[in-house]
Scaffold this active site. Structure first.
Site, PDB file in Angstrom:
ATOM      1  N   CYS A 187      21.315   9.408 -54.641  1.00 37.38           N
ATOM      2  CA  CYS A 187      21.087   8.083 -54.064  1.00 37.38           C
ATOM      3  C   CYS A 187      22.443   7.431 -53.839  1.00 37.38           C
ATOM      4  CB  CYS A 187      20.223   7.252 -55.017  1.00 37.38           C
ATOM      5  SG  CYS A 187      19.683   5.693 -54.325  1.00 37.38           S
ATOM      6  N   CYS A 195      16.882   3.279 -44.016  1.00 40.58           N
ATOM      7  CA  CYS A 195      17.631   2.538 -45.039  1.00 40.58           C
ATOM      8  C   CYS A 195      18.332   1.345 -44.418  1.00 40.58           C
ATOM      9  CB  CYS A 195      18.654   3.462 -45.699  1.00 40.58           C
ATOM     10  SG  CYS A 195      19.620   2.660 -47.013  1.00 40.58           S
TER      11      CYS A 195
END
Length: 424
Positions: A161, A355
């Site tokens: 991540c 995102c």
């Protein structure tokens, strides 16, 4: 029809959405139970803001017991000790147990700080992986600002991540400029990615160029193909590697403040269960989010196993963004509904990546459809609108949770972006 007990283990983005989707899909006829070790839901995407004091813990958390009671969902606050899939039971740390007919594992990861000497909040680096870590990071940051010096930010080997690391580096830059002390703070970004903007996805659009540009504009030095060897009180030892994996050079990075994201692994309660998890403890699933060995167990979110997009000189994992998690949740709810009606699972998650990476005063958005290349859509854009969109997203998602709304926010947002930028 026998009343089934459907247990959701974990109350992060995936788990909280899962109980509401299940409530809408099967909740009139079956019992839904949410099990979580913490008393509150926390909106993880806002943790970088907590880390610099732009948000308080209470701004991004919601107490689960009254929320679940309001929506007719049972809630158990307890920490899972061991899953016993042969008995359809979860043994809890307090000695109790939770039985289930169907189980959805949505725990997120265990944070593997212990894999590097001196790493993590109990060592010498900060974290924004949980809201409590972010609160601690903010306290350390406030102390740092009274006596500033070098900063090291990034993501260690095996991390999957990367977005929050980029966000936190840029947000720190913005906050330090606000305080008029940026000139006293050399900043280095350390990442296991083979290049800036790889993101565990092989890059999306021109994320490499955009993020390198942002770092140059903000005077952030970077080291890629980096492996953190150990961390001492004021020094981080980092080995930089060549494309063939051999060591290129070794860096001794001095710092007064550091935030580094760790590698993830599955939680201890499920690790080492043959057929359920891979060697890192992530849940093995088929195209319907269902475990092949234990067909009454499903997995959603960061807890599931996804193979890396490509082999990299230093190991990197694959991110599971909110858009992907939302599609996993929707598919799982419908598949369990089908099973309860005597049918078979048919729904498949889209596994697209979307995102919004906020940089404090602007940001970068990217959309990958599908997540792994080659893609039908491979797009990235930047601007002030990304910062504003992320603020709006936080407000909407928290509203969605409080109201128990099952609307697919990510899907709607992506459709609007596609139309706006004529990407359809």
């Amino acid at each position: 029809m026998k009343k089934a007990v459907i247990v959701v283990l974990g109350a992060g983005l995936g788990g909280i959405s899962m109980v509401f989707d299940l409530k809408a899909e099967v909740g009139k006829n079956h019992q839904i139970v949410l099990v979580n070790k913490a008393e509150s839901f926390q909106f993880t995407p806002s943790n970088p803001w907590v880390g610099v004091g732009w948000r308080e813990k209470n701004d991004i958390t919601i107490e689960l017991a009254p929320l679940m009671a309001k929506h007719g969902i049972d809630f158990i606050q307890a920490s899972a000790k061991k899953l016993v899939p042969e008995a359809n039971k979860i043994e809890m740390e307090d000695g109790s147990s939770v039985d289930y007919d169907y189980l959805i594992i949505a725990t997120g990861p265990e944070l593997a700080f212990d894999e590097i000497e001196g790493f993590g909040p109990e060592g010498h680096t900060q974290s924004v992986c949980t809201v409590d870590h972010a609160v601690q990071a903010n306290a350390a940051f406030e102390a740092f600002c009274a006596d500033p010096g070098p900063i090291v930010v990034g993501a260690a080997q095996g991390a999957s991540c990367f977005g929050p690391a980029y966000e936190y580096a840029m947000i720190l830059d913005k906050e330090l400029r606000n305080r008029k002390i940026r000139d006293k703070v050399p900043m280095t970004f350390v990442t296991s990615e083979p290049y800036i903007g790889h993101l565990g996805l092989g890059g999306v659009g021109d994320t490499k160029g955009m993020l390198e540009h942002e770092m140059r504009q903000r005077s952030v030095r970077w080291i890629t193909n980096a492996k953190v060897e150990k961390v001492e009180a004021t020094t981080m030892t980092v080995s930089e590697h060549n494309d063939d994996g051999s060591e290129k050079t070794r860096h001794q990075l001095d710092f007064k403040y550091s935030m580094m994201l760790p590698a993830f692994r599955g939680i201890a309660a499920v690790r080492d269960i043959e057929g359920l998890v891979n060697p890192r403890g992530f849940i093995i699933i088929d195209k319907h989010q269902r475990n092949p060995k234990y067909p009454n167990i499903f997995g959603v979110g960061v807890a599931i196993a996804i193979a890396p997009t490509e082999k990299t000189p230093v190991p990197t994992g694959v991110p599971k963004t909110g858009y992907m998690i939302e599609s996993m949740v929707a598919a799982t709810a419908k598949n369990i509904g089908a099973l309860l009606d005597g049918g078979e699972p048919k729904e498949e998650a889209t596994w697209n990546a979307f995102c919004l990476a906020d940089f404090g005063d602007r940001g970068v958005a990217f959309l990958a459809q599908p997540q792994n290349p080659p893609r039908n859509i491979n797009w990235a854009a930047e601007g002030m609108w990304v910062h504003l969109a992320k603020v709006a997203f936080e407000k909407y998602f928290m509203h969605k949770v409080r109201k128990g709304i099952t609307e697919t926010y990510y899907e709607n947002a992506v459709m609007k972006l596609l139309a706006m930028h004529k990407l359809k």
